[in-house]
Each structure stands twice: as C-alpha cells, then as structure tokens.
Design a protein around this motif. Structure first.
Motif, short mmCIF file in Angstrom:
data_model
loop_
_atom_site.label_atom_id
_atom_site.label_comp_id
_atom_site.label_asym_id
_atom_site.label_seq_id
_atom_site.Cartn_x
_atom_site.Cartn_y
_atom_site.Cartn_z
N GLU A 149 0.84 -1.22 0.00
CA GLU A 149 0.00 0.00 0.00
C GLU A 149 0.86 1.26 0.00
OE1 GLU A 149 -2.85 0.28 3.19
OE2 GLU A 149 -3.54 -1.76 2.75
N ASP A 150 1.87 1.24 0.83
CA ASP A 150 2.68 2.45 1.00
C ASP A 150 3.56 2.70 -0.23
OD1 ASP A 150 1.41 2.65 3.36
OD2 ASP A 150 3.08 1.94 4.59
N LEU A 151 4.04 1.62 -0.81
CA LEU A 151 4.84 1.79 -2.02
C LEU A 151 3.94 2.31 -3.16
CD1 LEU A 151 7.76 1.35 -2.96
CD2 LEU A 151 7.05 -0.85 -3.89
N THR A 152 2.71 1.85 -3.17
CA THR A 152 1.76 2.33 -4.18
C THR A 152 1.55 3.84 -4.01
OG1 THR A 152 0.68 0.18 -4.27
CG2 THR A 152 -0.57 2.04 -5.12
N ASP A 153 1.32 4.27 -2.79
CA ASP A 153 1.16 5.72 -2.55
C ASP A 153 2.38 6.49 -3.06
OD1 ASP A 153 -1.27 5.36 -1.32
OD2 ASP A 153 -0.49 5.47 0.73
N LEU A 154 3.55 5.94 -2.76
CA LEU A 154 4.79 6.62 -3.12
C LEU A 154 4.96 6.68 -4.65
CD1 LEU A 154 7.39 7.88 -2.05
CD2 LEU A 154 8.39 5.58 -1.93
N PHE A 155 4.69 5.58 -5.31
CA PHE A 155 4.85 5.54 -6.77
C PHE A 155 3.82 6.44 -7.47
CE2 PHE A 155 7.40 1.59 -8.21
CZ PHE A 155 8.41 1.89 -7.32
N VAL A 156 2.59 6.40 -6.98
CA VAL A 156 1.55 7.22 -7.63
C VAL A 156 1.93 8.70 -7.50
CG1 VAL A 156 -0.86 8.00 -7.44
CG2 VAL A 156 -0.33 5.55 -7.43
N ALA A 157 2.34 9.11 -6.30
CA ALA A 157 2.71 10.52 -6.11
C ALA A 157 3.92 10.89 -6.97
CB ALA A 157 3.01 10.78 -4.63
#
Ligand SMILES: Nc1ncnc2c1ncn2[C@@H]1O[C@H](COP(=O)(O)OP(=O)(O)OP(=O)(O)O)[C@@H](O)[C@H]1O
Ligand SMILES: [Mg+2]
Length: 397
Positions: A149-157
C-alpha cells in the motif's frame, strides 16, 4: 595483434564493441517510453536469460536511452537479503531530485517528497536517508505499514509529479530474482496502480529465468503488467559472427571464415564466451586474417580463462554436497533434469535431495523451467564440471 587496440570486452555488464541481436528489445523499450510519455499504458518488461547473455548490458543501453529522453532514471542491482525499503526510498529520492532541483519543487513534487518521508519513517525510522529532504511527513499516506500500500502511494505521487514535469521515471532493476516475495509483490502492486492511471513511471528489470514464475506467484496479473522477453545465445549464422567480425573489421582485422566457425561452435553463440574468445585470439594471433589454426591453438587458453573468470567463482559458492548434486546433473547432460533423476545420481531420495536443490536455486545456480525440473543458470556449466571436477564421478558418500 596489438593488445592496446583489442576491441573485445569480456566482463560483467561491460558494453560489447558491437551490440548485436538485441534490436527487438531495444525497439520495445523505445515504444514503452514513447507511449508512457504520451499518456498511453504500456506493458513493461523484465528481460530474462542465463548468466552472461547480456542482460546488464541491455539495462545499460536502456538507461542511456531514457536519459537521452530526459527521464529520471535510477539503476539498482538487487543483492540477496539486502534491505529493500531503505534502498527504494533512496532511489525515489534520487528520482525526485532528478525531476527538479529542490529549489524548484512544485506542490506535487513536495507532496511526493512528504510521502517519501512518511514511507521512510514507517519502514526505516532511523534511516539517515531523508537527511537533506527537509520536509514534513504527510500523515495518512505512505505510512500504513503495509509495504504494497505504501509503495503504491509513493509511486503514484512520484508518477504524478513526473507527469506534471512532462517527463517520466524509470527504475532499472538488475538481478530482480533476488527480491523477496513480499517485495516483488509490493512492486508489482504499485506499478499496477500506476499503469491503471497511465502514469509515466515504470520498471524495467532483468533477471534469471525463474522470474516470470516468481512474479506470477506474487501477483496473478503480473503477466498483463510485464512482458518477459528471453535473451540468450546469439544466432550462429548471423549475430554471433557479427559480434566477432564487426569490431575487428573496424580496426582493419579480418577473421577467416572457418576461424569464426570454430569460435561460434565452441561458444555456442553465448555473448560472454564470444567476447572472451575474441579477446584472447586477437592478442595471440600474429597477423590478420586470424586463421583457424590461430583460433584452434588458443582454445586451451580460452578454456582456462573461462574456468577462472566465469565458472570457478560459481562452483566455489557451493558446499561439497551441492557440488556433487551439480556434478550429478552435469553427468546427465546440459538440459533440464528431473529432481528424482538427479537425486538418484547422488544416492538420495528426491525428498532427501530436496534441500540441496532448493539451496542451489536460492544461490542462483539452478532454476526450475517446469515443475519437478531444474536446469543450470550458467551456460556450459555441465562441461566445466565434467572437466574440472571429474574426481566427483561416482564419488562415495
Ligand atoms: N548483444 C551482445 N553482443 C555481443 N556481446 C555481448 C552482447 N551482450 C552482452 N555481451 C557481452 O557479454 C558479456 C556479458 O554481458 P552481461 O554482463 O550484460 O550479461 P548478464 O546477462 O548480465 O550476465 P549475469 O547474469 O552474469 O549478470 C559482456 O562481456 C558483454 O560485453
Ligand atoms: Mg548481469
């Protein structure tokens, strides 16, 4: 011939003097970047192949191409059991700073950096890597503690920031089979979200042949996210010959045709072996054209060099039992073999030999091309073992 002018380039990731036989992969890479730049989704790729076929070299070419298009590029060779989240955080940090120097950060870039801070505080609270970011963490994003989840947030941003800068971010990951399952799964999940949003952030990887299966086990949709082009030996009639002839010809040196036949036969067109043979035969041949006799006479030198530089380091990483297992496989031939058959070769049951086999896979010396089968990741390893470890033939317990 003058060794100072020798064009051949044996080595790990050393760029060959003529990069042949990889046009398809290079073309696919161009298409990938261009489509992402234009807001179209595109399957990314993970190059797979045995040791020494040119995976790292290809990633290097991709990096140059991405940089020429002004993409933010981060390269990373995954090491076994190395910390993932801190490495990922430092790579994202590098990417953000490539997108724009900090003094020119927009709100989107600053937002991505805040999420990076959250991510770092969550996964490596005492990591010094955020030093210099000087930004507050964004509460509630990238800090759940669940890696995917957190990596997804980071990549999307990060992807959104790249799009705003009208460019993209590419991660070039070598030896990707060494990621742990949870890390691979998180990466795939994050990239999947970015692909669904057509964000210009992607990963191109390279690894041993088991990676498509590992990715499939991590996320069933990974096959829709990635293509897995396989690279291997160069074509014996065209590319393998060109790999030798073109660099020499540029320097006014020719090979006689039957000299090339011998090299191509011996190396089976494997890129690393071709470079090694080319290098030695160049140094040892008195004049151009390089003849078949010249070529034949250096064969023992080539073999000794390959044993020293390529095979031995691999064999040295094994225990005695592991080496016996490999030797038993070698006795069966170069192709993939059933676990049961190899176990018989070392007088064990399949179950007893299971842990040895797993360790060899874990060490990257074997891979499993199909259920119950294993094959060498090192080309011609069977030949090496038979010539250098013949003492193991029929060795008692
Ligand atoms: N297309 C090619 N044509 C000719 N030589 C090549 C080609 N690709 C790679 N080589 C040569 O092969 C050698 C091995 O390349 P590289 O290190 O990229 O292989 P690799 O697949 O990454 O191997 P490993 O799995 O051991 O990391 C280098 O000496 C390189 O110059
Ligand atoms: Mg490599």
């Amino acid at each position: 011939m003058d060794p100072r002018k020798n064009p051949f380039a044996p080595g790990a990731g050393t760029k060959p003097p003529a990069l042949v036989g990889r046009d398809d992969q290079i073309e696919s890479f161009d298409v990938l970047l261009e489509r992402l730049e234009n807001g179209y989704a595109e399957q990314s790729m993970i190059i797979t192949g045995l040791r020494g076929v040119g995976k790292t070299v290809l990633l290097e070419v991709f990096r140059e191409k991405a940089e020429a298009r002004e993409w933010a590029t981060v390269e990373w060779e995954v090491e076994k059991n190395s910390p993932f989240s801190s490495k990922m955080a430092s790579q994202v940090r590098r990417a953000l700073l490539q997108l724009a120097p900090k003094a020119r950060w927009t709100n989107r870039l600053a937002r991505a950096a805040s999420i990076l801070k959250s991510f770092t505080l969550t996964f490596n609270p005492d990591g010094a890597m955020t030093a210099g970011l000087d930004i507050d963490a964004l509460v509630g994003v990238g800090d759940s503690g669940t890696l995917s989840e957190d990596l997804t947030d980071l990549f999307v941003a990060t992807g959104e920031a790249a799009r705003e800068q009208q460019t993209g971010v590419i991660f070039l990951l070598d030896e990707i089979q060494y990621l742990r399952p949870a890390e691979l799964e998180a990466l795939i999940a994050a990239l999947h979200r970015c692909a669904r949003r057509s964000l210009p952030i992607t990963l191109v990887g390279a690894g041993l042949p088991q990676i498509p299966r590992l990715a499939g086990e991590a996320k069933s949709y990974s096959e829709r996210l990635f293509r897995f082009p396989v690279i291997g030996e160069l074509d014996a009639k065209t590319d393998a010959r060109d790999a030798l002839v073109l660099p020499a010809r540029d320097l006014g040196v020719e090979f006689e045709s039957d000299a090339i036949d011998l090299i191509v036969d011996y190396t089976q067109g494997y890129p690393y072996f071709l470079q090694e043979y080319g290098k030695i035969v160049w140094d040892e041949s008195p004049t151009s054209p390089i003849s078949r006799i010249d070529t034949r006479s250096v064969l023992p030198l080539v073999e000794a060099k390959l044993d020293e530089s390529f095979f031995r380091v691999r064999a040295e990483r094994t225990t005695e039992l592991e080496l016996r297992y490999l030797f038993a496989m070698a006795e069966l031939g170069p192709q993939a073999h059933r676990a049961s058959e190899v176990a018989r070769g070392i007088d064990r049951t399949t179950e007893q030999a299971g842990p040895v086999r797993s360790r060899l896979i874990d060490k990257g010396l074997l891979y499993t091309p199909g259920h119950g089968y294993a094959a060498f990741t090192v080309p011609q390893f069977d030949r090496y073992l038979l010539r250098r470890h013949s003492d193991l033939a029929g060795a008692p317990e």
